[in-house]
Write an enzyme that holds these catalytic residues in place. Structure first.
Site, PDB file in Angstrom:
ATOM      1  N   CYS A 188       0.882  -1.178   0.000  1.00  0.00           N
ATOM      2  CA  CYS A 188       0.000   0.000   0.000  1.00  0.00           C
ATOM      3  C   CYS A 188       0.909   1.214   0.000  1.00  0.00           C
ATOM      4  O   CYS A 188       1.465   1.584   1.041  1.00  0.00           O
ATOM      5  CB  CYS A 188      -0.923   0.005   1.214  1.00  0.00           C
ATOM      6  SG  CYS A 188      -2.142   1.341   1.160  1.00  0.00           S
ATOM      7  N   CYS A 224      -0.496   4.356   2.173  1.00  0.00           N
ATOM      8  CA  CYS A 224      -0.853   4.209   3.594  1.00  0.00           C
ATOM      9  C   CYS A 224      -0.476   2.801   4.034  1.00  0.00           C
ATOM     10  O   CYS A 224       0.628   2.360   3.770  1.00  0.00           O
ATOM     11  CB  CYS A 224      -2.339   4.481   3.793  1.00  0.00           C
ATOM     12  SG  CYS A 224      -3.397   3.492   2.712  1.00  0.00           S
ATOM     13  N   SER A 225      -1.379   2.124   4.710  1.00  0.00           N
ATOM     14  CA  SER A 225      -1.105   0.734   5.106  1.00  0.00           C
ATOM     15  C   SER A 225      -2.395  -0.077   5.063  1.00  0.00           C
ATOM     16  O   SER A 225      -2.677  -0.866   5.946  1.00  0.00           O
ATOM     17  CB  SER A 225      -0.485   0.688   6.502  1.00  0.00           C
ATOM     18  OG  SER A 225      -1.337   1.284   7.459  1.00  0.00           O
ATOM     19  N   CYS A 226      -3.200   0.172   4.020  1.00  0.00           N
ATOM     20  CA  CYS A 226      -4.479  -0.524   3.883  1.00  0.00           C
ATOM     21  C   CYS A 226      -4.254  -2.033   3.878  1.00  0.00           C
ATOM     22  O   CYS A 226      -3.375  -2.536   3.181  1.00  0.00           O
ATOM     23  CB  CYS A 226      -5.176  -0.091   2.604  1.00  0.00           C
ATOM     24  SG  CYS A 226      -5.649   1.648   2.622  1.00  0.00           S
TER      25      CYS A 226
END
Length: 203
Positions: free
Chosen positions: A102, A105-107
């Site tokens: 991602c 972000c850190s989805c």
């Protein structure tokens, strides 16, 4: 005059402040928190995804459903919710290897993979794996992908998340679905490792 730059987001800063207070007052210990986080990162959380993968290995109809509508197929096993909507399954095969990142972000599909590991959220991984996925897999995860195998990098977002379906390990033709679950790790469902071999589990 030195300008202080806050490296945390608002929510991260609040979490850090609460965490510090709990430590200072002796309510919880850092080791206890580390054990809990590790449990959700590596054991409890990824079990949902492991069951999805194992079922796809033994049930051709479920595998096809997973290819067409992974969100619904995964929800049918009881894994649904805020972070499990709009999931796409990427299937590894002898000619293709998939990796998930991602970049913004850190989805992460928490209901099937548990908590995201720290390295997945790091800017280093997020930038390097897009530019040089083979190199990152080789140097960071000791996974060498042959030159004749295509490497596809999938970029998760708040609108769509991915789960990698690793190849079924050899010599597991007679294994039950329950036993196959033991071969599936969180990292294999992100694509930075392959599923475990029967020898690795036995050893």
């Amino acid at each position: 005059m030195t300008q202080h730059v806050n490296k945390y987001t608002e929510y991260e800063a609040r979490t850090k402040a609460i965490e510090t207070l709990l430590y200072e007052r002796g309510i919880v210990s850092p080791k206890a928190v580390d054990r809990i986080v590790s449990y959700y990162e590596n054991d409890l959380g990824p079990m949902g995804g492991a069951k999805v993968v194992a079922k796809s290995w033994v049930d051709p109809e479920y595998r096809e459903w997973l290819k067409k509508d992974a969100t619904a197929a995964i929800a049918s096993l009881g894994y649904a919710g805020e972070q499990a909507h709009q999931i796409t399954a990427a299937f590894n095969d002898p000619k293709t290897h998939h990796v998930v990142v991602c970049t913004l972000c850190s989805c992460y599909p928490w209901p099937v993979l548990g908590l995201p590991p720290a390295w997945y959220k790091s800017m280093e991984y997020r930038s390097r794996v897009v530019a040089d996925p083979r190199g990152v897999l080789r140097t960071d995860f000791d996974l060498s992908i042959p030159d004749d195998v295509d490497v596809h990098v999938w970029d998760s977002s708040s609108e769509i998340r991915y789960i990698v379906i690793p190849e079924r390990p050899a010599d597991t033709e007679d294994w039950s679905e329950e036993d196959l679950v033991k071969l599936v790790t969180r990292d294999s469902m992100i694509g930075v490792q392959k599923a475990l071999s029967p020898q690795q589990v036995a050893g």
